[in-house]
Motif scaffolding. Structure first.
Motif, short mmCIF file in Angstrom:
data_model
loop_
_atom_site.label_atom_id
_atom_site.label_comp_id
_atom_site.label_asym_id
_atom_site.label_seq_id
_atom_site.Cartn_x
_atom_site.Cartn_y
_atom_site.Cartn_z
N VAL A 58 23.48 8.68 4.80
CA VAL A 58 23.05 7.95 3.60
C VAL A 58 22.38 8.92 2.65
N ARG A 59 22.44 8.56 1.38
CA ARG A 59 21.71 9.34 0.40
C ARG A 59 20.32 8.78 0.31
N MET A 60 19.34 9.53 0.79
CA MET A 60 17.99 9.01 0.82
C MET A 60 17.24 9.42 -0.45
N THR A 61 16.71 8.42 -1.12
CA THR A 61 15.84 8.72 -2.26
C THR A 61 14.42 8.36 -1.84
N PRO A 62 13.43 8.94 -2.51
CA PRO A 62 12.05 8.57 -2.17
C PRO A 62 11.84 7.07 -2.25
N PHE A 63 12.48 6.42 -3.22
CA PHE A 63 12.32 4.98 -3.39
C PHE A 63 12.83 4.22 -2.17
N ILE A 64 14.05 4.54 -1.74
CA ILE A 64 14.62 3.84 -0.58
C ILE A 64 13.77 4.10 0.67
N ALA A 65 13.39 5.37 0.86
CA ALA A 65 12.57 5.71 2.03
C ALA A 65 11.28 4.89 2.03
N ALA A 66 10.68 4.77 0.86
CA ALA A 66 9.43 4.02 0.76
C ALA A 66 9.64 2.55 1.12
#
Lengths: 225, 221
Positions: free
Chosen positions: A85-93
């Motif tokens: 998956v493409r992890m962005t800080p937003f999704i991780a949060a």
């Protein structure tokens, strides 16, 4: 003596407001996903099917005993290696705080459900309801009311925990503060203003939860903690 | 995409993690002792009738309970030195942030404990000629602290988890060291999994112990 100079902070105040709205966004989304997930974990944990209740117990204990910052780093740096998956800080949060708070919400739900008198289950059964119907129509409506104070306290904790997202470079209020402090060379004023902003925000929610708790106490509901 | 787990680099670097773990334990011990002991004083001040004690204690509790710990640590690291001229290293910033926060939370726990004691106990103390301080120390506190012991251990568990925040100001603790290993060996998944497991292994028995403690105290009451 230190000379306070707030001019630099207030001329870039919109930066902080963007951060504030992002903080609220992360909190709201984590609540949106975390509360239903918490209910699912709670129902699983209360289930009489042993593997189901043990799995839920493990997940709940794991996320309650590991630091949220470690979880955030794990979801941000480690998970993308495990699954594509493409992890962005937003999704991780969102993922971290949804699951983390769901573990705590699960325990609140469980406490609430268990606090309801057994006779209510029996009564529901007696008029022909199955487990799901009894839970949905008889138990939960009563349990939820008792859970509200603990639930609000947890939500405030969640709001405070969201500051951690700044460490993976999501532009929440804390991150914007770091940014602004570096730009203006005014860490004293920036961090003080941000601390006051957090204080006011959280204080308002705390007072609100105290008021609700008082109101519930008046209507004769004991509170579950 | 399948990932082959390889903990070899973690095991090779166990000393790096060990240094971090010692850092975690050190900061935990310092903050938990300062936080719980200081909290008792603040809690007593919060309960006092004198406004000069009561109001500052209340303000302190509200400020530190209603701001995030991370904000406190960062404030002590970057803003506090400018204000006071005191040099602040990562350890001191983290200790100040976490222990003051813990003081505020535990103060409320102690206060709740003191308030839960029957007023008759105070009257009994007075009746046999004890002063306020004597009654508090010899009669009220021993019972009150016993009652709030589970809440205090929960606070202790929170403090242990909070210690990871010290990594944000680059204090050498477990998470900070895991970051180092991950950056050098390109193995974030094993490094961060190892840290999560370390915390779980340390705290899980403690949490179970708290449940047992709660049950024992419930029986005794």
């Amino acid at each position: 003596m230190v000379e306070w100079n707030f001019l630099a902070v207030f001329s870039d105040f919109d930066l902080l407001m963007i951060g504030l709205s992002n903080t609220l966004k992360v909190t709201a989304l984590a609540l949106l996903f975390g509360v239903p997930l918490g209910l699912v974990f709670a129902v699983m944990r209360l289930s009489t099917t042993r593997p189901l209740s043990m799995a839920a117990a493990f997940i709940i204990e794991f996320f309650r005993t590991t630091p949220p910052l470690v979880q955030l780093f794990w979801f941000f740096f480690a998970l993308p290696i495990l699954i594509d998956v493409r992890m962005t800080p937003f999704i991780a949060a969102i993922v971290t705080f949804s699951i983390q708070s769901s573990a705590f919400f699960a325990e609140i739900f469980r406490g609430g459900i268990q606090s309801i008198d057994k006779g209510q289950w029996e009564g529901a059964k007696a008029i022909g309801m199955n487990y799901r119907q009894s839970l949905q129509r008889v138990i939960l409506p009563q349990a939820v009311k008792r859970m509200i104070p603990a639930f609000m306290e947890r939500s405030i904790e969640l709001l405070k925990t969201t500051t951690l997202v700044s460490t993976v470079a999501y532009a929440d209020l804390m991150f914007q503060a770091n940014d602004l402090a570096q730009k203006t060379f005014r860490p004293l004023e920036v961090y003080t203003v941000v601390a006051v902003m957090y204080f006011l925000l959280i204080f308002v929610f705390s007072q609100l939860s105290i008021a609700v708790e008082r109101r519930l106490a008046q209507s004769g509901e004991s509170t579950v903690r | 995409m399948t990932h082959t787990w390889d903990f070899a680099t973690i095991i090779q670097n166990w000393q790096v993690l060990w240094v971090g773990l010692k850092g975690t334990v050190l900061i935990f011990l310092v903050t938990v002792v300062l936080g719980l002991a200081g909290g008792l004083l603040v809690g007593i001040a919060r309960y006092a009738r004198s406004r000069f004690l009561n109001w500052p204690a209340m303000a302190f509790v509200e400020v530190f309970r209603n701001t995030p710990v991370l904000v406190q640590i960062i404030w002590f690291y970057y803003a506090f030195p400018i204000l006071t001229g005191i040099e602040v290293n990562p350890f001191l910033a983290a200790v100040l942030g976490i222990s003051l926060n813990t003081m505020a939370f535990s103060a409320e726990i102690y206060r709740a404990g003191i308030q839960s004691i029957d007023p008759g106990q105070w009257e009994a103390g007075k009746a046999i000629g004890m002063t306020y301080n004597q009654t508090l120390r010899r009669i009220i506190l021993p019972v009150a602290i016993k009652r709030v012991l589970p809440a205090l251990t929960n606070r202790g568990i929170e403090v242990f988890k909070m210690s990871t925040l010290a990594s944000v100001v680059a204090y050498v603790e477990t998470l900070n060291q895991a970051k180092l290993i991950a950056d050098l060996n390109f193995n974030p998944i094993e490094a961060y999994t190892a840290v999560a497991l370390i915390f779980f292994v340390v705290l899980y028995p403690v949490v179970q112990g708290t449940y047992v403690l709660e049950r024992i105290l419930k029986k005794g009451d």
